[in-house]
Design a protein around this motif. Structure first.
Motif, short mmCIF file in Angstrom:
data_model
loop_
_atom_site.label_atom_id
_atom_site.label_comp_id
_atom_site.label_asym_id
_atom_site.label_seq_id
_atom_site.Cartn_x
_atom_site.Cartn_y
_atom_site.Cartn_z
N THR A 92 0.85 -1.19 0.00
CA THR A 92 0.00 0.00 0.00
C THR A 92 0.88 1.23 0.00
OG1 THR A 92 -0.11 -0.04 2.41
CG2 THR A 92 -1.90 -1.12 1.23
N GLU A 93 0.33 2.29 -0.49
CA GLU A 93 1.07 3.55 -0.56
C GLU A 93 0.32 4.56 0.31
OE1 GLU A 93 1.63 6.85 -3.96
OE2 GLU A 93 2.26 4.82 -4.51
N VAL A 94 1.05 5.17 1.20
CA VAL A 94 0.47 6.16 2.08
C VAL A 94 0.75 7.54 1.51
CG1 VAL A 94 0.44 7.14 4.40
CG2 VAL A 94 0.75 4.68 4.08
N ARG A 95 -0.29 8.32 1.33
CA ARG A 95 -0.13 9.68 0.86
C ARG A 95 -0.71 10.62 1.90
NH1 ARG A 95 -1.87 9.44 -5.50
NH2 ARG A 95 -0.40 7.82 -6.06
N ILE A 96 0.04 11.65 2.18
CA ILE A 96 -0.42 12.66 3.13
C ILE A 96 -0.75 13.92 2.34
CG2 ILE A 96 0.21 14.05 5.13
CD1 ILE A 96 2.17 11.75 5.88
N ALA A 97 -2.01 14.26 2.42
CA ALA A 97 -2.47 15.44 1.69
C ALA A 97 -2.21 16.68 2.54
CB ALA A 97 -3.95 15.31 1.39
N LYS A 98 -1.68 17.70 1.89
CA LYS A 98 -1.44 18.95 2.60
C LYS A 98 -2.71 19.79 2.51
CE LYS A 98 3.48 19.06 1.63
NZ LYS A 98 4.57 19.79 1.01
#
Length: 103
Positions: A92-98
């Motif tokens: 899985t890929e974790v993306r943190i949205a700003k």
């Protein structure tokens, strides 16, 4: 890893597993373990691996549909081969949205 289900599809037999990600060494281990069994049973066809869209498990595909008693024998050996292969989920890929400041 475990085999959850067996399906006959057209001219192949699909062994559906609970493993979502199967590295090359796992594939090689399965191939090298099952091929002598297949040859002993008089089956000249091999196996390959397949992922179905929308399905969680990797399929081990036997390129024929054997008679029921032979299929039971193959499944028994295949279950023994895969039992020590760890179940791995898909990466899985974790993306943190700003957050955009609206000022």
């Amino acid at each position: 890893m475990r085999i959850l289900e067996v399906k006959e599809m057209w001219i192949h037999t699909h062994f559906i597993t609970d493993c979502e990600k199967l590295p090359a060494e796992g594939m090689h281990r399965i191939e090298s373990g099952i091929e002598p069994v297949l040859r002993k049973l008089g089956i000249v066809y091999g196996i390959h691996f397949r992922e179905e869209p929308g399905e969680r498990g990797i399929r081990i595909v036997l390129e024929c549909i054997p008679f029921p008693e032979v299929l039971k024998e193959i499944r028994k050996h295949l279950e023994e081969i895969v039992k020590d292969i760890p179940v791995r989920p898909r990466p899985t890929e974790v993306r943190i949205a700003k957050e955009n400041a609206l000022t």
